[in-house]
Scaffold this motif. Structure first.
Motif, PDB file in Angstrom:
ATOM      1  N   PRO A  54      61.552  86.785  39.840  1.00  0.00           N
ATOM      2  CA  PRO A  54      61.913  88.073  39.253  1.00  0.00           C
ATOM      3  C   PRO A  54      63.325  88.537  39.598  1.00  0.00           C
ATOM      4  O   PRO A  54      63.930  89.294  38.852  1.00  0.00           O
ATOM      5  CB  PRO A  54      60.878  89.036  39.853  1.00  0.00           C
ATOM      6  CG  PRO A  54      59.761  88.179  40.321  1.00  0.00           C
ATOM      7  CD  PRO A  54      60.354  86.866  40.695  1.00  0.00           C
ATOM      8  N   TRP A 139      59.025  80.611  38.098  1.00  0.00           N
ATOM      9  CA  TRP A 139      59.319  81.015  39.465  1.00  0.00           C
ATOM     10  C   TRP A 139      58.576  80.049  40.376  1.00  0.00           C
ATOM     11  O   TRP A 139      57.364  79.926  40.279  1.00  0.00           O
ATOM     12  CB  TRP A 139      58.812  82.441  39.645  1.00  0.00           C
ATOM     13  CG  TRP A 139      58.877  83.027  41.014  1.00  0.00           C
ATOM     14  CD1 TRP A 139      59.599  82.590  42.070  1.00  0.00           C
ATOM     15  CD2 TRP A 139      58.193  84.215  41.444  1.00  0.00           C
ATOM     16  NE1 TRP A 139      59.406  83.421  43.139  1.00  0.00           N
ATOM     17  CE2 TRP A 139      58.554  84.425  42.783  1.00  0.00           C
ATOM     18  CE3 TRP A 139      57.328  85.112  40.825  1.00  0.00           C
ATOM     19  CZ2 TRP A 139      58.062  85.494  43.525  1.00  0.00           C
ATOM     20  CZ3 TRP A 139      56.842  86.176  41.562  1.00  0.00           C
ATOM     21  CH2 TRP A 139      57.205  86.367  42.885  1.00  0.00           C
TER      22      TRP A 139
ATOM     23  N   ARG B  36      48.983  85.843  59.514  1.00  0.00           N
ATOM     24  CA  ARG B  36      49.433  86.477  58.268  1.00  0.00           C
ATOM     25  C   ARG B  36      48.501  87.653  57.958  1.00  0.00           C
ATOM     26  O   ARG B  36      47.280  87.500  58.032  1.00  0.00           O
ATOM     27  CB  ARG B  36      49.371  85.484  57.100  1.00  0.00           C
ATOM     28  CG  ARG B  36      50.128  84.196  57.359  1.00  0.00           C
ATOM     29  CD  ARG B  36      51.626  84.476  57.316  1.00  0.00           C
ATOM     30  NE  ARG B  36      52.366  83.539  58.137  1.00  0.00           N
ATOM     31  CZ  ARG B  36      52.703  82.310  57.766  1.00  0.00           C
ATOM     32  NH1 ARG B  36      52.353  81.854  56.590  1.00  0.00           N
ATOM     33  NH2 ARG B  36      53.390  81.542  58.574  1.00  0.00           N
ATOM     34  N   PHE B  91      51.861  88.164  41.629  1.00  0.00           N
ATOM     35  CA  PHE B  91      52.677  87.645  42.727  1.00  0.00           C
ATOM     36  C   PHE B  91      54.000  88.408  42.797  1.00  0.00           C
ATOM     37  O   PHE B  91      54.554  88.620  43.876  1.00  0.00           O
ATOM     38  CB  PHE B  91      52.910  86.143  42.560  1.00  0.00           C
ATOM     39  CG  PHE B  91      52.932  85.429  43.875  1.00  0.00           C
ATOM     40  CD1 PHE B  91      51.751  85.053  44.492  1.00  0.00           C
ATOM     41  CD2 PHE B  91      54.118  85.169  44.524  1.00  0.00           C
ATOM     42  CE1 PHE B  91      51.764  84.432  45.735  1.00  0.00           C
ATOM     43  CE2 PHE B  91      54.147  84.542  45.758  1.00  0.00           C
ATOM     44  CZ  PHE B  91      52.969  84.169  46.359  1.00  0.00           C
ATOM     45  N   GLY B  92      54.489  88.833  41.625  1.00  0.00           N
ATOM     46  CA  GLY B  92      55.713  89.644  41.601  1.00  0.00           C
ATOM     47  C   GLY B  92      55.488  91.020  42.209  1.00  0.00           C
ATOM     48  O   GLY B  92      56.406  91.616  42.784  1.00  0.00           O
ATOM     49  N   LEU B  94      53.419  91.565  44.629  1.00  0.00           N
ATOM     50  CA  LEU B  94      53.184  91.386  46.067  1.00  0.00           C
ATOM     51  C   LEU B  94      54.509  91.529  46.806  1.00  0.00           C
ATOM     52  O   LEU B  94      55.486  90.859  46.474  1.00  0.00           O
ATOM     53  CB  LEU B  94      52.595  89.993  46.329  1.00  0.00           C
ATOM     54  CG  LEU B  94      52.441  89.596  47.792  1.00  0.00           C
ATOM     55  CD1 LEU B  94      51.257  90.324  48.431  1.00  0.00           C
ATOM     56  CD2 LEU B  94      52.240  88.085  47.923  1.00  0.00           C
ATOM     57  N   GLU B  96      56.545  91.139  50.365  1.00  0.00           N
ATOM     58  CA  GLU B  96      56.402  90.324  51.570  1.00  0.00           C
ATOM     59  C   GLU B  96      57.513  90.638  52.563  1.00  0.00           C
ATOM     60  O   GLU B  96      58.694  90.656  52.188  1.00  0.00           O
ATOM     61  CB  GLU B  96      56.452  88.839  51.194  1.00  0.00           C
ATOM     62  CG  GLU B  96      55.321  88.415  50.290  1.00  0.00           C
ATOM     63  CD  GLU B  96      55.489  86.982  49.799  1.00  0.00           C
ATOM     64  OE1 GLU B  96      56.238  86.809  48.819  1.00  0.00           O
ATOM     65  OE2 GLU B  96      54.902  86.077  50.395  1.00  0.00           O
ATOM     66  N   ASP B  98      58.327  89.505  56.540  1.00  0.00           N
ATOM     67  CA  ASP B  98      57.897  88.662  57.667  1.00  0.00           C
ATOM     68  C   ASP B  98      56.493  88.108  57.401  1.00  0.00           C
ATOM     69  O   ASP B  98      56.279  87.494  56.382  1.00  0.00           O
ATOM     70  CB  ASP B  98      57.959  89.446  58.986  1.00  0.00           C
ATOM     71  CG  ASP B  98      59.374  89.911  59.281  1.00  0.00           C
ATOM     72  OD1 ASP B  98      60.311  89.164  58.968  1.00  0.00           O
ATOM     73  OD2 ASP B  98      59.541  91.026  59.795  1.00  0.00           O
ATOM     74  N   TYR B 132      45.812  84.293  53.957  1.00  0.00           N
ATOM     75  CA  TYR B 132      46.101  85.210  55.063  1.00  0.00           C
ATOM     76  C   TYR B 132      44.993  85.101  56.123  1.00  0.00           C
ATOM     77  O   TYR B 132      43.868  84.700  55.813  1.00  0.00           O
ATOM     78  CB  TYR B 132      46.171  86.652  54.538  1.00  0.00           C
ATOM     79  CG  TYR B 132      47.423  86.916  53.724  1.00  0.00           C
ATOM     80  CD1 TYR B 132      48.558  87.432  54.331  1.00  0.00           C
ATOM     81  CD2 TYR B 132      47.472  86.633  52.365  1.00  0.00           C
ATOM     82  CE1 TYR B 132      49.719  87.659  53.593  1.00  0.00           C
ATOM     83  CE2 TYR B 132      48.623  86.856  51.623  1.00  0.00           C
ATOM     84  CZ  TYR B 132      49.747  87.377  52.244  1.00  0.00           C
ATOM     85  OH  TYR B 132      50.885  87.597  51.523  1.00  0.00           O
TER      86      TYR B 132
END
Lengths: 244, 252
Positions: A54, A139, B36, B91-92, B94, B96, B98, B132
């Protein structure tokens, strides 16, 4: 004129103009990258490098042809650096040229979809891929461990070629990667947009049963490309036969 | 690498401090950098983001609504294409930082003809969660949340209450509803905002659920909330120590 002739020609010109940063290999000379059972998820702390996504430019283009002379089978070209550990995502384009056989106006659209979605079944170790096929965006992330083990774009390209060749109608495949700069990606995006319009025109034809073309958004390109005209004609004939 | 995550849903009546407890818990669990932690903000108010220092650009609900809008406008997609698209978008969404991931659910899903979309999204979140060690869900207030799809994944139900009868009743109701609707492994009540010297004896036998412990009233937590400061900057107060102790047995 074949559907992507003009675009393929423009991409060849682009490659020629970047030959000082071009690396070419035949996939027979490239090592195999291992597969895994299911699509990997690579989280940020495990990511060695990111391609596209993105926050940067990306382009994933699949163009087909019925003429083998336009495609160098098994060739993988890379314009720009190969993947390496780095914090920022690489701008990324993958252009795949595929020669197909036994295709006609009736099956070409389904075959395109089949080939284009096949990447999601390519489960490679430490390689995560997410894509918006409609927008031609892709991606991916490659894990630190995979980069340490020597993963390269040539290896990914080899896997991609092998995956497409599993389709019995695929004769030859050539893959072109571009990682050189966001500017290069912007230039390629123009060809991507054009290809996208052709594909969207095909999508519309396959879904739309209205044969009055006068108000169609794709009227201009259908007039230019003979294979789109042929596809339209075939569908009209089939519709006419069904109505008898 | 896929894992069997401990998925903790932090539930309770509005105002008992669920978001503060969730934030502290995430802060404590993420100190071990080899672990995680996925934080899921399932409260439409999206308060967890502020406490963790994330900015919410897109929620799961935004993704769902966008797909529904396009579907209603006539866009046709095969199942595989739809899943790929949702996977990319999710996923975009999400974030993140560390060893911590953050995902905001937004408004709860609506009932109706879009159960397939909701089901796909749940599957994607489940796949993500498997990468995770811990997943902390800051749940919507009250009992409605227990019926949401995201709750089907929960392994540990952390019921947060203050000393009031109303709040205690709410956690008992949540536990009862959850027993019938979700297959969690463990549950327990955490008393929050407690005056340790006065309240503990009075309330510890007032719930018919396992009591995990008591978190003392703490002005610093309130100050962090008021100022919108990140809970990762929270010093090791009595409240933090108590929460650590309470969690040790619960997630062991």
């Amino acid at each position: 004129m074949e559907i992507f002739d003009e675009i393929t020609e423009s991409i060849r010109c682009f490659i020629e103009s970047r030959k000082d940063i071009l690396h070419v290999r035949n996939c027979d000379d490239v090592a195999i990258w291992p597969e895994c059972d299911r699509g990997a998820i690579v989280l940020k702390p495990d990511t060695g490098t990111e391609l596209g996504g993105p926050s940067t430019e990306s382009l994933s283009l699949l163009l087909w042809d019925k003429n083998s002379s336009d495609i160098t089978d098994n060739q993988i070209s890379l314009i720009g650096p190969d993947i390496a550990i780095r914090p920022d995502p690489f701008p990324f384009a993958r252009i795949v040229l595929v020669e197909i056989k036994d295709s006609d106006e009736e099956n070409i659209y389904e075959r395109y979809r089949e080939m284009n979605l096949a990447r999601f079944d390519l489960n490679l170790s430490g390689y995560m891929v997410k894509a918006l096929p409609d927008q031609m965006r892709e991606w991916s992330r490659i894990s630190i461990d995979s980069l340490d083990d020597g993963c390269s774009l040539f290896m990914l390209g080899k896997a991609f070629i092998a995956m497409l060749k599993k389709f019995e109608y695929v004769v030859s495949v050539e893959v072109i990667y571009v990682t050189s700069s966001a500017e290069d990606l912007k230039e390629l995006a123009l060809h991507g947009e054009k290809a996208g319009r052709y594909i969207n025109a095909m999508t519309k034809m396959s879904e739309c049963m209205d044969f009055d073309c006068s108000g169609c958004d794709f009227l201009d390109i259908c007039g230019d490309v003979s294979s789109l005209q042929a596809m339209r004609k075939k569908m009209q004939e089939r519709s006419w036969k069904n109505s008898q | 690498m896929e894992k069997q995550p401990i998925i903790i849903s932090v539930c309770g009546k509005g105002g008992v401090g669920k978001t503060s407890i969730s934030s502290l818990l995430i802060s404590i669990l993420s100190r071990d950098k080899s672990k995680r932690v996925l934080s899921i903000d399932a409260d439409p108010a999206v308060g967890l983001a502020t406490s963790l220092g994330f900015t919410v650009d897109k929620t799961v609900d935004d993704i769902r609504n966008d797909i529904i809008c396009r579907y209603e406008a006539g866009e046709k997609k095969e199942k595989k294409e739809m899943i790929c698209e949702m996977d990319y978008e999710l996923f975009g969404a999400l974030q993140e930082k560390d060893n911590i991931g953050f995902l905001a659910i937004g408004r709860p899903e609506t009932e109706g003809c879009y159960c397939k979309i909701n089901s796909f999204l749940k599957d994607i979140i489940r796949d993500l969660a498997c990468h995770y060690d811990y997943v902390i869900i800051d749940a919507e207030a009250g009992i409605e949340q227990v019926n949401r799809r995201v709750m089907e994944l929960v392994t540990h139900l952390l019921l947060v209450t203050d000393v009031s009868l109303k709040s205690r009743n709410v956690v008992e109701t949540i536990a009862n509803v959850a027993k019938k609707t979700i297959g969690f492994n463990k549950n327990g009540v955490l008393f929050n905002k407690v005056n340790i010297s006065e309240d503990v004896k009075r309330i510890s036998d007032k719930v018919n659920l396992p009591v995990l412990g008591f978190i003392p009233e703490n002005d610093l937590i309130a100050d962090f909330d008021i100022e919108g400061r990140s809970f990762f900057e929270m010093p090791e107060t009595e409240a933090v120590k108590s929460l650590k102790d309470c969690m040790q047995n619960f997630i062991a």
